[in-house]
Scaffold this motif. Structure first.
Motif, short mmCIF file in Angstrom:
data_model
loop_
_atom_site.label_atom_id
_atom_site.label_comp_id
_atom_site.label_asym_id
_atom_site.label_seq_id
_atom_site.Cartn_x
_atom_site.Cartn_y
_atom_site.Cartn_z
N MET A 1 -10.03 -5.14 1.40
CA MET A 1 -9.18 -3.96 1.27
C MET A 1 -9.08 -3.59 -0.21
O MET A 1 -8.77 -4.44 -1.04
CB MET A 1 -7.77 -4.27 1.82
CG MET A 1 -6.86 -3.06 1.91
SD MET A 1 -5.15 -3.52 2.34
CE MET A 1 -5.38 -4.56 3.76
N ASP A 2 -9.35 -2.31 -0.53
CA ASP A 2 -9.24 -1.88 -1.92
C ASP A 2 -8.41 -0.59 -2.01
O ASP A 2 -8.02 -0.01 -0.99
CB ASP A 2 -10.62 -1.71 -2.56
CG ASP A 2 -11.50 -0.71 -1.82
OD1 ASP A 2 -10.95 0.26 -1.27
OD2 ASP A 2 -12.73 -0.89 -1.81
N ILE A 3 -8.18 -0.17 -3.24
CA ILE A 3 -7.33 1.00 -3.47
C ILE A 3 -7.91 2.26 -2.82
O ILE A 3 -7.18 3.06 -2.23
CB ILE A 3 -7.12 1.23 -4.99
CG1 ILE A 3 -6.23 0.13 -5.56
CG2 ILE A 3 -6.49 2.60 -5.25
CD1 ILE A 3 -4.82 0.12 -5.00
N LYS A 4 -9.22 2.43 -2.90
CA LYS A 4 -9.84 3.63 -2.32
C LYS A 4 -9.62 3.67 -0.81
O LYS A 4 -9.31 4.74 -0.24
CB LYS A 4 -11.33 3.67 -2.64
CG LYS A 4 -12.03 4.91 -2.11
CD LYS A 4 -13.44 5.06 -2.66
CE LYS A 4 -13.42 5.46 -4.12
NZ LYS A 4 -14.77 5.78 -4.63
N GLN A 5 -9.75 2.52 -0.16
CA GLN A 5 -9.49 2.48 1.28
C GLN A 5 -8.05 2.87 1.59
O GLN A 5 -7.79 3.61 2.55
CB GLN A 5 -9.76 1.07 1.82
CG GLN A 5 -11.22 0.70 1.93
CD GLN A 5 -11.40 -0.72 2.40
OE1 GLN A 5 -10.85 -1.65 1.81
NE2 GLN A 5 -12.17 -0.91 3.47
N LEU A 6 -7.12 2.39 0.78
CA LEU A 6 -5.71 2.72 0.99
C LEU A 6 -5.47 4.21 0.77
O LEU A 6 -4.71 4.85 1.50
CB LEU A 6 -4.83 1.89 0.06
CG LEU A 6 -4.81 0.38 0.31
CD1 LEU A 6 -3.88 -0.31 -0.67
CD2 LEU A 6 -4.41 0.06 1.74
N GLN A 7 -6.12 4.78 -0.24
CA GLN A 7 -5.97 6.22 -0.49
C GLN A 7 -6.51 7.03 0.69
O GLN A 7 -5.92 8.03 1.09
CB GLN A 7 -6.71 6.60 -1.78
CG GLN A 7 -6.05 6.06 -3.04
CD GLN A 7 -6.88 6.26 -4.28
OE1 GLN A 7 -8.12 6.28 -4.23
NE2 GLN A 7 -6.21 6.42 -5.42
N TYR A 8 -7.64 6.58 1.24
CA TYR A 8 -8.21 7.26 2.41
C TYR A 8 -7.23 7.18 3.59
O TYR A 8 -6.99 8.17 4.29
CB TYR A 8 -9.54 6.62 2.80
CG TYR A 8 -10.70 6.93 1.89
CD1 TYR A 8 -10.54 7.77 0.78
CD2 TYR A 8 -11.96 6.40 2.13
CE1 TYR A 8 -11.61 8.06 -0.06
CE2 TYR A 8 -13.04 6.68 1.29
CZ TYR A 8 -12.85 7.50 0.19
OH TYR A 8 -13.91 7.79 -0.62
N PHE A 9 -6.70 5.98 3.81
CA PHE A 9 -5.79 5.80 4.94
C PHE A 9 -4.52 6.63 4.77
O PHE A 9 -4.02 7.22 5.74
CB PHE A 9 -5.43 4.32 5.09
CG PHE A 9 -4.44 4.05 6.18
CD1 PHE A 9 -4.78 4.25 7.51
CD2 PHE A 9 -3.15 3.62 5.88
CE1 PHE A 9 -3.86 4.01 8.52
CE2 PHE A 9 -2.23 3.39 6.88
CZ PHE A 9 -2.58 3.58 8.21
N ILE A 10 -3.99 6.71 3.57
CA ILE A 10 -2.80 7.52 3.31
C ILE A 10 -3.07 8.99 3.63
O ILE A 10 -2.25 9.67 4.26
CB ILE A 10 -2.35 7.36 1.84
CG1 ILE A 10 -1.77 5.97 1.61
CG2 ILE A 10 -1.32 8.43 1.46
CD1 ILE A 10 -1.51 5.64 0.15
N ALA A 11 -4.24 9.48 3.20
CA ALA A 11 -4.58 10.89 3.46
C ALA A 11 -4.66 11.17 4.96
O ALA A 11 -4.14 12.19 5.44
CB ALA A 11 -5.91 11.22 2.79
#
Length: 297
Positions: A1-11
């Motif tokens: 799990m990385d920050i980019k994945q979290l940003q995608y999930f938030i969007a």
């Protein structure tokens, strides 16, 4: 799990639509779908319920959504602070300001620039309490000088000084002949006042209410400059901070003390309690506070 994945999930969670989320993220929809599936695989449970007409977060998705927002926000803040932490004399500082400080802030900055000549200083208008909080908490400004009374545990608030509010009239207004004015004198006049959300507006309306007098509001404004322009054209009168009326402005209008009314306001220096401020920026904050220790208003 990385920050980019979290940003995608938030969007995806905010839009509940892969197409709109992909457009916001500037990636293809298949790439976004694959990224979310990979994230679900790593976590070991579905994050989105795709069996209904509309996407919905699963229980795990709801937990991750709330935690992910905090993590991403903290990473953004950390990047800003790391960019600033190495700074001593060459960087940028953004200060939120209001109009009535124009007579003293340049003096503080002129002295500060002797030690930090390369510091780029951005002065931006921040008016209204909601804007003050939003600007500081989103790291858009380092510190703000305001008359808005802040009651927020995340903010440090330092009182700088108190300034008097006075009536402002056209040069040849009949009331300009009086030495002082009362609320009764001005209650029938067409009035120019700040829009909703401004502390000065609340103070003025409270004063009229306490005097049991009505107020004939004809114009609502955000900037004192606009109020003075309207006064010059004989379109009404207003009440403004006396400090704003220094210099050339004083020659174009008449200002009068309002007797029997405790019309004044405090001016505050506000910044985030837990934000790391580099040495050079802390020094400017210190300079502002010291200016009023040695030169009370």
């Amino acid at each position: 799990m990385d920050i980019k994945q979290l940003q995608y999930f938030i969007a995806v969670s905010e839009h509940m639509n892969f197409s709109k989320a992909a457009e916001r993220l500037h990636i293809s929809q298949p790439s976004l779908s694959n990224a979310i599936k990979k994230l679900e695989h790593e976590i070991g449970t579905p994050l989105l319920d795709r069996n209904t007409r509309n996407l919905q977060l699963t229980e795990a998705g709801e937990v991750l959504f709330e935690r992910a927002k905090v993590i991403v926000k903290n990473m953004e803040v950390l990047k800003i602070e790391m960019d600033e932490v190495v700074v001593h004399g060459t960087s940028e500082i953004t200060i939120g300001v209001m109009e009535s400080i124009k007579h003293w802030l340049p003096k503080v900055i002129a002295n500060y620039k002797k030690d930090y000549p390369q510091m780029m200083i951005h002065l931006v208008d921040i008016l209204g309490s909601k804007r003050v909080k939003k600007s500081l908490k989103s790291y858009k400004t380092h510190l703000i000088i305001t008359n808005q009374l802040m009651d927020d545990p995340e903010l440090e608030v330092k009182t700088l000084y108190e300034e008097r509010l006075v009536a402002v009239l056209p040069l040849h207004h009949p009331l300009a002949k009086k030495e002082t004015l009362s609320i009764s004198d001005i209650s029938a006049e067409p009035f120019i006042i700040s829009t909703e959300g401004f502390q000065t507006r609340r103070d003025i309306l409270n004063t009229f209410e306490q005097a049991e007098k009505s107020i004939d509001i004809q114009f609502e404004i955000e900037r004192f400059e606009t109020a003075v322009s309207l006064v010059r054209e004989n379109l009404g009168i207003t009440i403004l901070p006396e400090n704003y009326l220094q210099g050339p402005t004083a020659k174009t209008i008449v200002k009068k003390e309002i007797e029997g009314a405790n019309l004044c306001r405090n001016v505050y220096l506000v910044y985030l309690k837990n934000r790391h401020l580099p040495f050079a920026i802390r020094q400017l904050l210190k300079d502002v506070l010291q200016f009023f220790e040695t030169k009370p208003m």
